[in-house]
Design a protein around this motif. Structure first.
Motif, PDB file in Angstrom:
ATOM      1  N   TYR A 105      -7.877   6.581   1.703  1.00  0.00           N
ATOM      2  CA  TYR A 105      -8.668   5.366   1.507  1.00  0.00           C
ATOM      3  C   TYR A 105      -7.801   4.114   1.693  1.00  0.00           C
ATOM      4  CZ  TYR A 105     -11.584   1.873  -0.820  1.00  0.00           C
ATOM      5  OH  TYR A 105     -12.312   0.748  -1.114  1.00  0.00           O
ATOM      6  N   GLN A 106      -6.573   4.152   1.209  1.00  0.00           N
ATOM      7  CA  GLN A 106      -5.659   3.026   1.378  1.00  0.00           C
ATOM      8  C   GLN A 106      -5.322   2.802   2.852  1.00  0.00           C
ATOM      9  OE1 GLN A 106      -4.446   0.791  -0.914  1.00  0.00           O
ATOM     10  NE2 GLN A 106      -5.890   1.753  -2.342  1.00  0.00           N
ATOM     11  N   SER A 157       0.464  11.604 -10.004  1.00  0.00           N
ATOM     12  CA  SER A 157      -0.344  12.821  -9.857  1.00  0.00           C
ATOM     13  C   SER A 157       0.512  14.066 -10.071  1.00  0.00           C
ATOM     14  CB  SER A 157      -0.984  12.865  -8.465  1.00  0.00           C
ATOM     15  OG  SER A 157      -1.819  11.754  -8.253  1.00  0.00           O
ATOM     16  N   CYS A 180       0.812   4.108  -2.880  1.00  0.00           N
ATOM     17  CA  CYS A 180       0.574   5.529  -2.589  1.00  0.00           C
ATOM     18  C   CYS A 180       1.695   6.400  -3.149  1.00  0.00           C
ATOM     19  CB  CYS A 180       0.443   5.738  -1.089  1.00  0.00           C
ATOM     20  SG  CYS A 180      -1.056   5.013  -0.369  1.00  0.00           S
ATOM     21  N   SER A 233      -3.838  13.270  -4.810  1.00  0.00           N
ATOM     22  CA  SER A 233      -3.666  11.864  -4.409  1.00  0.00           C
ATOM     23  C   SER A 233      -4.095  11.591  -2.974  1.00  0.00           C
ATOM     24  CB  SER A 233      -2.193  11.451  -4.576  1.00  0.00           C
ATOM     25  OG  SER A 233      -1.356  12.238  -3.750  1.00  0.00           O
ATOM     26  N   ARG A 269       0.841  -1.220   0.000  1.00  0.00           N
ATOM     27  CA  ARG A 269       0.000   0.000   0.000  1.00  0.00           C
ATOM     28  C   ARG A 269       0.868   1.259   0.000  1.00  0.00           C
ATOM     29  NH1 ARG A 269      -5.108  -1.473   0.360  1.00  0.00           N
ATOM     30  NH2 ARG A 269      -5.679  -3.397   1.447  1.00  0.00           N
ATOM     31  N   LEU A 308       1.265   6.583  -6.875  1.00  0.00           N
ATOM     32  CA  LEU A 308       0.133   7.465  -7.158  1.00  0.00           C
ATOM     33  C   LEU A 308       0.540   8.932  -7.008  1.00  0.00           C
ATOM     34  CD1 LEU A 308      -2.930   7.781  -7.699  1.00  0.00           C
ATOM     35  CD2 LEU A 308      -3.258   7.685  -5.212  1.00  0.00           C
ATOM     36  N   PRO A 312      -6.977  11.865  -1.257  1.00  0.00           N
ATOM     37  CA  PRO A 312      -8.175  11.051  -0.964  1.00  0.00           C
ATOM     38  C   PRO A 312      -7.943   9.547  -1.114  1.00  0.00           C
ATOM     39  CG  PRO A 312      -8.753  12.940  -2.326  1.00  0.00           C
ATOM     40  CD  PRO A 312      -7.262  12.877  -2.287  1.00  0.00           C
ATOM     41  N   ILE A 313      -7.237   9.158  -2.182  1.00  0.00           N
ATOM     42  CA  ILE A 313      -6.973   7.738  -2.396  1.00  0.00           C
ATOM     43  C   ILE A 313      -5.984   7.224  -1.351  1.00  0.00           C
ATOM     44  CG2 ILE A 313      -6.110   6.023  -4.033  1.00  0.00           C
ATOM     45  CD1 ILE A 313      -7.056   7.785  -6.281  1.00  0.00           C
ATOM     46  N   THR A 314      -5.021   8.055  -0.973  1.00  0.00           N
ATOM     47  CA  THR A 314      -4.066   7.665   0.067  1.00  0.00           C
ATOM     48  C   THR A 314      -4.782   7.406   1.390  1.00  0.00           C
ATOM     49  OG1 THR A 314      -2.316   8.969  -0.989  1.00  0.00           O
ATOM     50  CG2 THR A 314      -2.005   8.364   1.324  1.00  0.00           C
TER      51      THR A 314
END
Length: 248
Positions: A98-99, A44, A37, A92, A33, A40, A94-96
Motif C-alpha cells: 500500500y505504501q 511485526s 516500512c 507487513s 516511506r 513496520l 499488505p501495508i508495504t
C-alpha cells in the motif's frame, strides 16, 4: 534581445530549481516511506516473536505423529527467529504494498492505474491462496508420504529447524507459482500473447507444469508433485480463459 535572453535564462533557471525541488521531495518521500516500512517489518517480527510458541504450534500441525528434536545448542532459538521474520514479512507486506502505491500512483495516468491496481490486488489474493493451498494440501501430502515411507525402518524424529525450512520453502514457492494467471493477464493486455494462443499450447503446458512442480516442491514424492502440477495447469487454463474474457 538582451532582455529576451535574460528572461529565457531566468525561465530555464527556475525550471531547473523546480526540478531539483521536485526530485528532493521525491527522495524525501521515498526515504520516509522506506523507514516506515522497515519499522513496520521490525514491529511485526517482534510481535510474532513474542507469540512464537503459538505460531510454532501452527507450523507443527501438519506433522502429525512427529517428534521434533534440537540437534544443536540454540537451534530452536534461531529457528524461532526465522519463523518470526517469515511471519513478520507476510503480515507487513499488505501495508508495504500500500505504501508503494501511495508513492507510485500519483505519477501514473488513469489508464495505467486502471491496469496496475486490479492486477496487484489480484496478485496479492492469489499469493494468499497459494500459501493456504500449500499449508492445507501440499505440506500434509508430502509429510504423509515421508512418514509412511520409512515408518517400518526409522523412528520419525526430525530437526525442527530443517522441518521449518522445508515448510517455508514449499509455502513461499507455491505462493509465487500462483502468480501465473497474473503474468498471463499482463501478457494478454499488452497484446504479447493472446488467450487463444495460450490455450492452444496446453500440451506443452502439461509437461512444463510437471517440470515446474518437480522444481518447486522440495520433496521427491509423486503425490505432492502431482497435486502441484494439477494446480499449476488449472491456474494456467483459468488465466488463459480470463484473458479471452478481457479481450471480449
Amino acid at each position: 534581445n538582451m532582455f529576451v535572453n535574460n528572461d529565457i535564462n531566468q525561465t530555464n533557471l527556475n525550471k531547473i530549481q523546480d526540478d531539483e525541488m521536485a526530485l528532493s521531495e521525491h527522495i524525501e518521500e521515498f526515504s520516509q516511506r522506506l523507514i516506515f516500512c522497515l519499522i513496520l517489518l521490525v514491529l511485526s517480527t517482534l510481535i510474532c516473536f513474542a507469540d512464537i510458541k503459538q505460531i510454532v504450534q501452527i507450523f507443527q500441525i501438519p506433522a502429525v505423529g512427529i517428534k521434533f528434536l534440537q540437534f544443536a545448542p540454540g537451534e530452536y532459538f534461531f529457528a524461532s527467529v526465522k519463523i518470526a521474520a517469515f511471519c513478520g514479512i507476510l503480515l507487513s507486506s499488505p501495508i508495504t504494498i500500500y505504501q508503494i502505491f501511495l508513492y507510485v500512483v500519483p505519477g501514473m495516468t488513469k489508464k495505467e492505474r486502471d491496469i496496475i491496481l486490479p492486477i496487484t490486488f489480484g496478485s496479492c489474493i492469489l499469493f494468499a491462496i497459494g500459501l493456504i493451498f500449500a499449508y492445507f494440501f501440499l505440506v500434509p501430502a508430502a509429510l504423509k508420504f515421508f512418514i509412511a515411507y520409512g515408518a517400518e525402518v526409522v523412528e520419525p524424529f526430525w530437526s525442527f529447524n530443517q522441518y521449518f525450512d522445508f515448510v517455508a520453502v514449499l509455502i513461499f514457492a507455491t505462493g509465487l507459482a500462483f502468480q501465473i494467471p497474473i503474468i498471463q493477464v499482463v501478457l494478454g493486455l499488452f497484446g504479447i500473447v493472446s488467450g487463444q494462443t495460450m490455450l492452444s499450447a496446453w500440451k506443452y503446458i502439461i509437461v512444463l507444469s510437471t517440470i515446474i512442480a518437480a522444481i518447486i516442491t522440495p520433496s521427491t514424492d509423486p503425490l505432492t508433485q502431482i497435486i502441484m502440477s494439477v494446480a499449476l495447469l488449472t491456474l494456467y487454463l483459468g488465466g488463459a480463459g480470463f484473458v479471452i474474457l478481457l479481450k471480449k
